[in-house]
Motif scaffolding. Sequence first.
Motif, PDB file in Angstrom:
ATOM      1  N   VAL A 115      44.874  32.172  31.961  1.00 21.77           N
ATOM      2  CA  VAL A 115      45.480  31.081  32.721  1.00 21.77           C
ATOM      3  C   VAL A 115      44.511  30.688  33.829  1.00 21.77           C
ATOM      4  N   VAL A 116      44.093  29.433  33.824  1.00 15.20           N
ATOM      5  CA  VAL A 116      43.197  28.911  34.854  1.00 15.20           C
ATOM      6  C   VAL A 116      43.912  27.783  35.566  1.00 15.20           C
ATOM      7  N   SER A 117      43.901  27.792  36.889  1.00 12.82           N
ATOM      8  CA  SER A 117      44.526  26.721  37.660  1.00 12.82           C
ATOM      9  C   SER A 117      43.459  25.826  38.261  1.00 12.82           C
ATOM     10  N   VAL A 118      43.760  24.530  38.326  1.00 16.18           N
ATOM     11  CA  VAL A 118      42.903  23.558  39.001  1.00 16.18           C
ATOM     12  C   VAL A 118      43.790  22.785  39.970  1.00 16.18           C
ATOM     13  N   THR A 119      43.509  22.915  41.254  1.00 14.59           N
ATOM     14  CA  THR A 119      44.281  22.225  42.275  1.00 14.59           C
ATOM     15  C   THR A 119      43.414  21.164  42.948  1.00 14.59           C
ATOM     16  N   GLY A 120      44.066  20.296  43.732  1.00 18.07           N
ATOM     17  CA  GLY A 120      43.353  19.256  44.466  1.00 18.07           C
ATOM     18  C   GLY A 120      43.664  17.873  43.920  1.00 18.07           C
ATOM     19  N   PRO A 121      43.556  16.850  44.756  1.00 16.70           N
ATOM     20  CA  PRO A 121      43.948  15.491  44.353  1.00 16.70           C
ATOM     21  C   PRO A 121      43.086  14.884  43.256  1.00 16.70           C
ATOM     22  N   ASP A 122      41.882  15.400  43.046  1.00 12.94           N
ATOM     23  CA  ASP A 122      41.008  14.839  42.009  1.00 12.94           C
ATOM     24  C   ASP A 122      41.105  15.570  40.678  1.00 12.94           C
ATOM     25  N   ARG A 123      42.031  16.530  40.544  1.00 15.10           N
ATOM     26  CA  ARG A 123      42.012  17.446  39.407  1.00 15.10           C
ATOM     27  C   ARG A 123      42.138  16.724  38.057  1.00 15.10           C
ATOM     28  N   LEU A 124      43.077  15.777  37.920  1.00 15.31           N
ATOM     29  CA  LEU A 124      43.302  15.162  36.619  1.00 15.31           C
ATOM     30  C   LEU A 124      42.193  14.176  36.263  1.00 15.31           C
ATOM     31  N   SER A 125      41.748  13.375  37.211  1.00 13.07           N
ATOM     32  CA  SER A 125      40.662  12.448  36.915  1.00 13.07           C
ATOM     33  C   SER A 125      39.374  13.211  36.596  1.00 13.07           C
ATOM     34  N   TRP A 126      39.175  14.350  37.263  1.00 12.25           N
ATOM     35  CA  TRP A 126      37.993  15.178  37.030  1.00 12.25           C
ATOM     36  C   TRP A 126      38.026  15.781  35.629  1.00 12.25           C
ATOM     37  N   LEU A 127      39.149  16.391  35.252  1.00 14.80           N
ATOM     38  CA  LEU A 127      39.279  16.963  33.919  1.00 14.80           C
ATOM     39  C   LEU A 127      39.197  15.877  32.848  1.00 14.80           C
ATOM     40  N   ASP A 128      39.781  14.721  33.126  1.00  9.59           N
ATOM     41  CA  ASP A 128      39.735  13.604  32.191  1.00  9.59           C
ATOM     42  C   ASP A 128      38.301  13.171  31.917  1.00  9.59           C
TER      43      ASP A 128
END
Length: 379
Positions: A50-63
Amino acid sequence: MTSPFLGLPGAVRSEGADEGVPAHYGNPLIEQRRLSSDRGAIVDLSTRGVVSVTGPDRLSWLDSMTSQSIRDLAPGESAETLLLDAQGHVEHAIRLIDDGATAWLLVETAETAPLAAWLDRMRFMLRVEVSDRSSDLATIGSMTQDGDLPAELAAVAETTGDLLLSWRDPWSELVAGGVQYAQADEHPAATWTWRETLVARERLPELAAAVADGRLDASGVLATEALRVAAWRPRWSTEVDERTIPHELDWMRSAVHLDKGCYRGQETVAKVHNLGHPPRRLVMLHLDGADAVLPAPGDEVAPPEPDADAVGRITSVATHFEWGPIALAVLRRSTPVDAPLVVRTGEGEVAAVQQTIVPPEAGAAVGRIPLPKLGRRRR
């Protein structure tokens, strides 16, 4: 950390990719029926990552780095996305759910540390933080006919507010922006209601106790694997090798969006889909069980003639409670769909009949079932 499920009566420890959790509890065939019943059952997957990614840019960054369009993923919505190399080969398969503040990435055991390290190196100046949460959160699989969680699992599942951190596998239907190469009138994934739910590790004994006293049913990973193979569902730790591209496994169905921004490997994805054909293709094999010989992953698939060159390899093997011995295999694209085949095992050859998943004509804008054109997403 030893799984408390290994202390349950009849538990037999799994090996290979699922080392450390129960393979079965005495009867994998009954456990398959139990897993897909109305009541359902849970599967211990607590060795997975399980890896977590937090922060306001997380989804655009992963995308921006992966194959699926996840920039606008709503809280509680599930997605699957692939991290490809520059040549379009699959490096990581990521099961993702976002809770509005954190993106939770569920991955195979062997992927966890390399993926977390790679993501951490790619943060640059963006507002994201990456953490490996495998030491405090465990994954529990489940299936029911209606797709709901068993009550005892829902009671201990991790939550963000009223939101359960439970990932629904999108493989059960063709996702928006994807494409399906399989030509089946009724895709077997329609009954694949698989979910993966996050649970605090300290609460795993509660689930094991609920199984021990009969309030909850449990199945081993062998039951899950049999139903997965029957659903034609690819898995990173079994179907993927260093040459795999998504088209070969029909992974364009759930994990690739054909109308999104640039990402690493996108050029290969587009070229093979629109102009070429994948060099290999996934099939399901119905195996002759007369001699009670079950092939192993990696065994060669070949024509039955003596000294014939191998045309592929077995990737996953299972004994299905209705169909008997079955397998997934990756074959050369040029292998005729009606060719007689055998699997070469250490105990002799096993006759096999192939059921086409990815046809030879896949790609080149033919032999595929497209979704209605949705247009480019607004950014």
